[in-house]
Enzyme design. Structure first.
Site, short mmCIF file in Angstrom:
data_model
loop_
_atom_site.label_atom_id
_atom_site.label_comp_id
_atom_site.label_asym_id
_atom_site.label_seq_id
_atom_site.Cartn_x
_atom_site.Cartn_y
_atom_site.Cartn_z
N SER A 175 0.85 -1.19 0.00
CA SER A 175 0.00 0.00 0.00
C SER A 175 0.88 1.24 0.00
O SER A 175 1.65 1.47 0.94
CB SER A 175 -0.89 0.01 1.24
OG SER A 175 -1.43 1.32 1.41
N HIS A 183 -1.53 -1.44 -4.10
CA HIS A 183 -2.76 -1.05 -3.39
C HIS A 183 -2.77 0.48 -3.22
O HIS A 183 -1.83 1.06 -2.69
CB HIS A 183 -2.78 -1.74 -2.03
CG HIS A 183 -4.04 -1.56 -1.25
ND1 HIS A 183 -5.17 -2.34 -1.45
CD2 HIS A 183 -4.36 -0.69 -0.26
CE1 HIS A 183 -6.12 -1.96 -0.62
NE2 HIS A 183 -5.66 -0.95 0.12
N ASP A 206 -4.96 3.60 -1.71
CA ASP A 206 -6.03 3.96 -0.78
C ASP A 206 -6.60 5.33 -1.10
O ASP A 206 -5.92 6.34 -0.96
CB ASP A 206 -5.49 3.96 0.66
CG ASP A 206 -5.22 2.55 1.14
OD1 ASP A 206 -6.16 1.74 1.15
OD2 ASP A 206 -4.05 2.26 1.49
N MET A 213 -9.13 8.12 -0.07
CA MET A 213 -9.90 8.57 1.10
C MET A 213 -10.45 9.97 0.82
O MET A 213 -9.72 10.84 0.34
CB MET A 213 -8.99 8.63 2.33
CG MET A 213 -8.30 7.31 2.62
SD MET A 213 -7.43 7.37 4.19
CE MET A 213 -6.54 5.80 4.13
N HIS A 233 -8.68 0.95 -3.53
CA HIS A 233 -9.56 0.77 -2.36
C HIS A 233 -10.26 2.10 -2.11
O HIS A 233 -9.65 3.05 -1.63
CB HIS A 233 -8.67 0.33 -1.18
CG HIS A 233 -9.40 0.17 0.11
ND1 HIS A 233 -8.73 0.01 1.31
CD2 HIS A 233 -10.72 0.15 0.43
CE1 HIS A 233 -9.60 -0.10 2.30
NE2 HIS A 233 -10.81 -0.02 1.79
N MET A 246 -12.33 4.39 -0.13
CA MET A 246 -12.91 4.71 1.18
C MET A 246 -13.61 6.04 1.03
O MET A 246 -13.11 7.09 1.45
CB MET A 246 -11.80 4.75 2.24
CG MET A 246 -11.35 3.36 2.66
SD MET A 246 -9.75 3.37 3.49
CE MET A 246 -8.69 3.34 2.06
N MET A 303 -11.19 -5.52 6.32
CA MET A 303 -10.36 -4.57 7.05
C MET A 303 -10.00 -5.18 8.41
O MET A 303 -10.87 -5.66 9.13
CB MET A 303 -11.12 -3.25 7.29
CG MET A 303 -11.37 -2.40 6.06
SD MET A 303 -9.89 -1.92 5.16
CE MET A 303 -8.93 -1.06 6.41
N ASP A 349 -6.48 -6.26 4.90
CA ASP A 349 -5.89 -4.92 4.85
C ASP A 349 -5.84 -4.31 6.25
O ASP A 349 -6.88 -4.15 6.89
CB ASP A 349 -6.77 -4.07 3.91
CG ASP A 349 -6.19 -2.69 3.64
OD1 ASP A 349 -5.09 -2.38 4.13
OD2 ASP A 349 -6.86 -1.91 2.93
C1 DX5 Z 1 -6.11 1.87 5.89
C2 DX5 Z 1 -5.80 1.44 4.50
C3 DX5 Z 1 -4.71 0.46 4.39
C4 DX5 Z 1 -3.39 0.88 4.93
C5 DX5 Z 1 -2.81 -0.33 5.58
O1 DX5 Z 1 -7.30 2.57 5.91
O2 DX5 Z 1 -6.92 0.86 3.87
O3 DX5 Z 1 -4.56 0.01 3.04
O4 DX5 Z 1 -2.48 1.33 3.96
O5 DX5 Z 1 -1.68 0.08 6.19
P1 DX5 Z 1 -0.81 -0.79 7.20
O6 DX5 Z 1 -0.32 -1.96 6.42
O7 DX5 Z 1 0.24 0.19 7.54
O8 DX5 Z 1 -1.68 -1.17 8.34
ZN ZN Z 2 -6.55 -0.12 1.86
#
Ligand code: DX5
Ligand code: ZN
Length: 222
Positions: free
Chosen positions: A7, A32, A34, A36, A65, A67, A136, A174
């Site tokens: 990620s 990956h 993210d 947000m 992903h 969010m 998650m 994740d």
């Molecule tokens: C959190 C994200 C993850 C995040 C995971 O909301 O969806 O993808 O990058 O990070 P680590 O591996 O650092 O927990």
């Molecule tokens: Zn993620």
């Protein structure tokens, strides 16, 4: 089936292309990303432009992903940008079947992401339409959080449920995945491993990726 998905949330944002190159060379299977929106989760990250730019820098599939609230409004942007896998939160989608169909009808892989307190059995009537489920293992919104131990049972339950129905839906996990717990997580039945902190905050990200692949791969082969 073992896929490692670093990620980029934990990468140096001023050097994302280099980070991607490093993990690609180390044998990562997916990147990956993210997304947000500052509403669904209290953080803001990237938009479709980054996905489109990375698409030109790597041949690895981009695992986006989302969010975000109202994913229906933004799915087309990410399809257009070249996302290969797209997950949306079951909790955020008003018309889940419509959103999943939108992704799949474009020939991309579609997944539903579930927060740690969302019951898995809510997927009952959509599971067959999913390429993957993203569980998650932390509350979404930021990297480097502690793995929620209850997630072990959820992974086991989901994988068992998928196997009982003879489906090919993949179990992606994740949050809080690291070199210490990946062995147990692979035994639980996880197949796609997202890792941010454990890769990009390791002094040797290349080695972290190849070790993760090796450890999870050993479980898969046994
Ligand atoms: C959190 C994200 C993850 C995040 C995971 O909301 O969806 O993808 O990058 O990070 P680590 O591996 O650092 O927990
Ligand atoms: Zn993620």
């Amino acid at each position: 089936m073992v896929l490692i998905a670093p990620s980029i949330l934990s990468a140096d944002f001023t050097r994302i292309a280099e980070a991607v190159k490093t993990v690609e060379e180390a044998g990562a299977d997916l990147i990956h990303i993210d997304i947000m929106d500052g509403h669904y989760v209290p953080n803001l990250t990237f938009g479709p432009q980054l996905v489109a730019s990375l698409k030109m820098k790597t041949s690895l599939p981009l695992d986006v992903h989302l969010m975000v609230d109202n994913p229906n409004a933004v799915i087309p942007w990410f399809l257009e940008a070249g996302a290969d896998w797209i997950s949306i939160h079951g909790e955020a989608s008003v018309h889940l079947h419509r959103d999943i169909s939108l992704i799949r009808d474009s020939g991309r892989k579609a997944g539903v992401a579930l927060n740690p307190a969302t019951p898995i059995h809510g997927l009952q009537d959509i599971l067959k339409d999913l390429d993957f489920v993203l569980l998650m293992c932390v509350n979404p919104g930021r990297g480097s959080q502690k793995f929620i131990e209850r997630s072990h049972e959820r992974i086991q339950h989901l994988r068992r449920w998928i196997q009982e129905q003879h489906l090919t839906t993949l179990v992606e996990i994740d949050g809080g995945v690291n070199l210490q717990n990946i062995d147990v997580l692979a035994r639980d039945g996880a197949q796609v491993f997202v890792a941010g902190n454990a890769v990009f905050n390791d002094p040797n990200p290349r080695q972290a990726v190849s070790l993760m692949k090796e450890i999870a791969g050993r479980v898969d082969a046994s």
